[in-house]
Write a protein that holds these residues in place. Structure first.
Motif, PDB file in Angstrom:
ATOM      1  N   ASP A  85      -3.135  -0.517   6.285  1.00 24.11           N
ATOM      2  CA  ASP A  85      -2.662   0.091   7.534  1.00 24.11           C
ATOM      3  C   ASP A  85      -2.023   1.448   7.288  1.00 24.11           C
ATOM      4  N   SER A  86      -2.744   2.329   6.629  1.00 21.55           N
ATOM      5  CA  SER A  86      -2.214   3.666   6.356  1.00 21.55           C
ATOM      6  C   SER A  86      -2.853   4.673   7.293  1.00 21.55           C
ATOM      7  N   GLY A 105       0.797  -1.217   0.000  1.00 26.41           N
ATOM      8  CA  GLY A 105       0.000   0.000   0.000  1.00 26.41           C
ATOM      9  C   GLY A 105       0.828   1.264   0.000  1.00 26.41           C
ATOM     10  N   GLU A 106       0.126   2.401  -0.179  1.00 25.58           N
ATOM     11  CA  GLU A 106       0.801   3.677  -0.389  1.00 25.58           C
ATOM     12  C   GLU A 106       1.640   4.115   0.811  1.00 25.58           C
ATOM     13  N   ASN A 107       1.143   3.912   2.029  1.00 22.18           N
ATOM     14  CA  ASN A 107       1.902   4.335   3.206  1.00 22.18           C
ATOM     15  C   ASN A 107       3.245   3.621   3.271  1.00 22.18           C
ATOM     16  N   TYR A 108       3.250   2.316   3.116  1.00 14.56           N
ATOM     17  CA  TYR A 108       4.490   1.548   3.164  1.00 14.56           C
ATOM     18  C   TYR A 108       5.301   1.701   1.884  1.00 14.56           C
ATOM     19  N   HIS A 109       4.629   2.130   0.829  1.00 12.39           N
ATOM     20  CA  HIS A 109       5.355   2.449  -0.408  1.00 12.39           C
ATOM     21  C   HIS A 109       6.403   3.522  -0.132  1.00 12.39           C
ATOM     22  N   PHE A 110       6.002   4.599   0.525  1.00 13.91           N
ATOM     23  CA  PHE A 110       6.938   5.689   0.771  1.00 13.91           C
ATOM     24  C   PHE A 110       8.036   5.280   1.736  1.00 13.91           C
ATOM     25  N   PHE A 111       7.698   4.486   2.738  1.00 13.21           N
ATOM     26  CA  PHE A 111       8.726   4.035   3.679  1.00 13.21           C
ATOM     27  C   PHE A 111       9.740   3.139   2.969  1.00 13.21           C
ATOM     28  N   ALA A 112       9.252   2.225   2.139  1.00 14.42           N
ATOM     29  CA  ALA A 112      10.159   1.365   1.373  1.00 14.42           C
ATOM     30  C   ALA A 112      10.982   2.187   0.385  1.00 14.42           C
TER      31      ALA A 112
END
Length: 654
Positions: free
Chosen positions: A315-316, A258-265
């Motif tokens: 989970d964003s 998902g997008e939230n973990y996209h940025f963290f990755a």
């Protein structure tokens, strides 16, 4: 590593010719001045994750991080002050990350400005951790071994930042700015810390990106480079960087969680890519899966909402605005490395967007740990050390509207997005493999038409009991078995088409509501309305709910609804009062209040349930809000028509 002598000379020249770069350097220099004046503080204890540490007891907000105040902590929502060991040890988590990042600021500024005392202070931070590292216990952990934190990925961030800071100080030594340092103690810390990180493989998780980057950083620092086992595992291991770019990034460039973990990755990949450039490995070119890393800078633009917020899928956090310095800085680096016009365009948009002025968070900012902030007017001088190190000296010039992607079916990411015109957005969840951070939300509908109508609330705090609510099907605009939710992940988009005025899609799901069940959601998007048809094929005794979380939910008033009966909440630990309405008259009354026309289904019940609304920007539970639930047994069809012009009320719904 990130700079060689030639790079340093060029960047010093850039500072002389680029006013915004000079302004950024001046601002960051001001923020580190206190580190030169006060004694360095190193916590005696390791960080602790607990349900009450760092959390306001009154409203659940995450307490404000102030790096200069280890004892007293303020709630950003109610201003209540807290003290105590658990709050202090929650503060330690961010402080270790902050201090290691400030070592980067000091060393980089020292190199660029030629200030010896800045570099020497950075050396003191590195030496301080070298002297104390083994005193922190490798115990009381949550996700993997670590000495300073409670999860391995946090130690990975800390280790990478110290290695980057040490590399800048070594560059200053080579430049004759400071005396040579004895790095033996730090070498031992790098070796031991990287060994802990290597021992905890998190597979395809976003956290493993950071573990991999830390192993790459350690392998380069310790001198092994391409032949070092740590380096090899971080880059080419079974779950290394190359494997994750291949297996965890969709064809459209989205991270699978998902997008939230996209940025963290992506931030982890960014640092790994820059470390690897120094040893001749190009993650943007032929040394990695073609185009995957470059695609990751563009991919979030495919699903971003028209108001420059991210959809809260899985989970964003809810309502994350792109009008924050951390996003602009990431795209500044992406623009330098990819020269992509869409990336340049989003920068143009962010810097020109009409947004309120906000407080400068720079002194307490954490580059690699999400601190969601309210949207604010952006400028390049609000960015961080990465921008100072490598951003383009010229301003982005691509037209601001280029970044806005049209309608797209992102089948690998499991979402169909329809954008009929600017300011209008309809999406439906249609499959994908979101991993541990996904929700049981297949066929969930998001609707934004000049303003939000139906949204995903995402997730608040991981340590709050409300986590179970936000992760339930009932918390989404998606069908689920009453009291149970969804029981499968098999879904696909069966049809998707669009032209200049009309767009439509049809999503199907198998075994979603029990073995042998079928569910379908068909959306027709026209110039003035959205027609939403949900078909359910289940056994006669199975009771199915279709929630509709209308935004703003204040349009539904519990007090003004007609005659009603009280019913027991399904999730009494989280949900408030449940009101059951029966009959066509009630359907029409609630339909009018919510701004949507509901076509009555035979033998259906209409419920109004009060539950936590969208989480706050500080990760606290949202205020209780009412939402609609259409409930019926057996097979049937629910129809909703969202009308946006007066004449669209004549649209047939059967």
């Amino acid at each position: 590593m990130l700079l060689n002598p030639e790079d340093l000379a060029r960047r010093r020249s850039d500072l002389e010719t680029a006013p915004e770069l000079r302004a950024l350097a001046k601002r960051l220099r001001r923020f580190v001045s206190r580190l030169l004046e006060d004694p360095l503080y190193f916590p005696e204890h390791k960080a602790l994750l607990s349900r009450d540490g760092g959390i306001c007891a009154d409203d659940g907000s995450r307490l404000t991080f102030n790096p200069w105040e280890p004892v007293t902590h303020r709630c950003p929502a109610c201003a209540r002050m807290y003290e105590g060991e658990r709050h202090h040890r929650a503060w330690i988590w961010r402080y270790h990350i902050w201090l290691s990042e400030r070592a980067i600021h000091l060393a980089l500024l020292g190199c660029l400005l030629g200030e010896r005392k800045l570099v020497e202070r950075a050396q003191e931070i590195v030496r301080g951790y070298s002297d104390r590292y083994r005193a922190y216990p490798n115990s009381d952990n949550v996700l993997g071994p670590t000495r300073l934190f409670f999860s391995t990925y946090l130690e990975s961030i800390w280790l990478i930042q110290l290695v980057v800071a040490a590399s800048f100080t070594r560059l200053a030594e080579e430049d004759g700015l400071t005396e040579a340092t004895n790095w033996v103690g730090f070498d031992r810390v790098v070796e031991e810390s990287a060994g802990l990180i290597e021992s905890f493989d998190e597979g395809g998780s976003n956290r493993q990106v950071w573990n991999n980057a830390a192993m790459v950083a350690a392998g380069i620092w310790l001198g092994g480079g391409l032949g070092d086992p740590l380096f090899h595992r971080g880059l080419q291991g079974q779950h290394g960087i190359l494997a994750q770019l291949t297996n965890c990034v969709t064809d459209g460039g989205l991270w699978f969680e998902g997008e939230n973990y996209h940025f963290f990755a992506l931030r982890g990949f960014l640092l790994a890519a820059e470390l690897l450039r120094g040893v001749g490995v190009d993650l943007y070119g032929s040394d990695a899966p073609a185009g995957r890393l470059a695609d990751m800078y563009r991919a979030p633009l495919l699903t971003a909402l028209p108001d420059l917020t991210l959809p809260a899928r899985g989970d964003s956090p809810f309502g994350v605005s792109l009008l924050q310095p951390r996003f602009a800085e990431l795209w500044e680096v992406g623009w330098v490395r990819t020269r992509d016009r869409q990336v340049e365009s989003i920068l143009t948009h962010l810097y020109s967007a009409d947004a309120p002025d906000g407080a400068d968070p720079g002194e307490a900012e954490l580059a690699e740990q999400e601190q969601n902030r309210l949207p604010q007017r952006l400028g390049r001088r609000l960015l961080g050390w990465k921008a100072l190190w490598c951003m383009e000296t010229g301003l982005p010039e691509a037209p601001a509207e280029i970044w806005q992607s049209g309608s797209r079916l992102l089948s690998d990411a499991g979402v169909a997005v329809m954008r009929p015109t600017a300011g209008r957005y309809v999406s439906v969840e249609c499959g994908g493999t979101p991993g541990g951070h996904g929700h049981p939300d297949l066929l969930h509908l998001t609707l934004f038409w000049e303003r939000p109508y139906l949204l995903d609330f995402g997730t608040g705090s991981y340590v709050s009991p409300s986590l179970h609510w936000y992760r339930s099907t009932l918390a989404h605009n998606a069908p689920g078995v009453s009291g149970i939710g969804q029981s499968g992940r098999s879904a696909w988009c069966a049809a998707f088409d669009r032209d200049e005025q009309w767009q439509w899609c049809r999503v199907a799901a198998a075994d979603l509501l029990g073995e042998g069940s079928r569910a379908y959601r068909t959306l027709v998007v026209g110039p003035a309305y959205v027609l939403d048809r949900v078909e359910i094929d289940v056994s006669p005794e199975r009771v199915v709910d279709l929630p509709l979380h209308c935004i703003p939910s204040g349009e539904i008033s519990l007090a003004d609804l007609p005659d009603r009966d009280d019913a027991e909440p399904q999730l009494d630990a989280v949900l408030g009062k449940v009101l059951v309405l029966n009959g066509d008259t009630d359907v029409q009354a609630v339909s009018a209040a919510a701004g949507v026309r509901l076509e009555p289904r035979p033998r259906e019940q209409l419920l109004v349930i009060e539950a936590p609304g969208p989480p706050t920007v500080w990760m606290a539970d949202g205020s209780p809000l009412p939402f609609l639930v259409r409930r019926a047994s057996g097979s049937g069809v629910w129809t909703q028509c969202w009308s946006f012009e007066s004449d669209s009320r004549m649209v047939p719904t059967t």
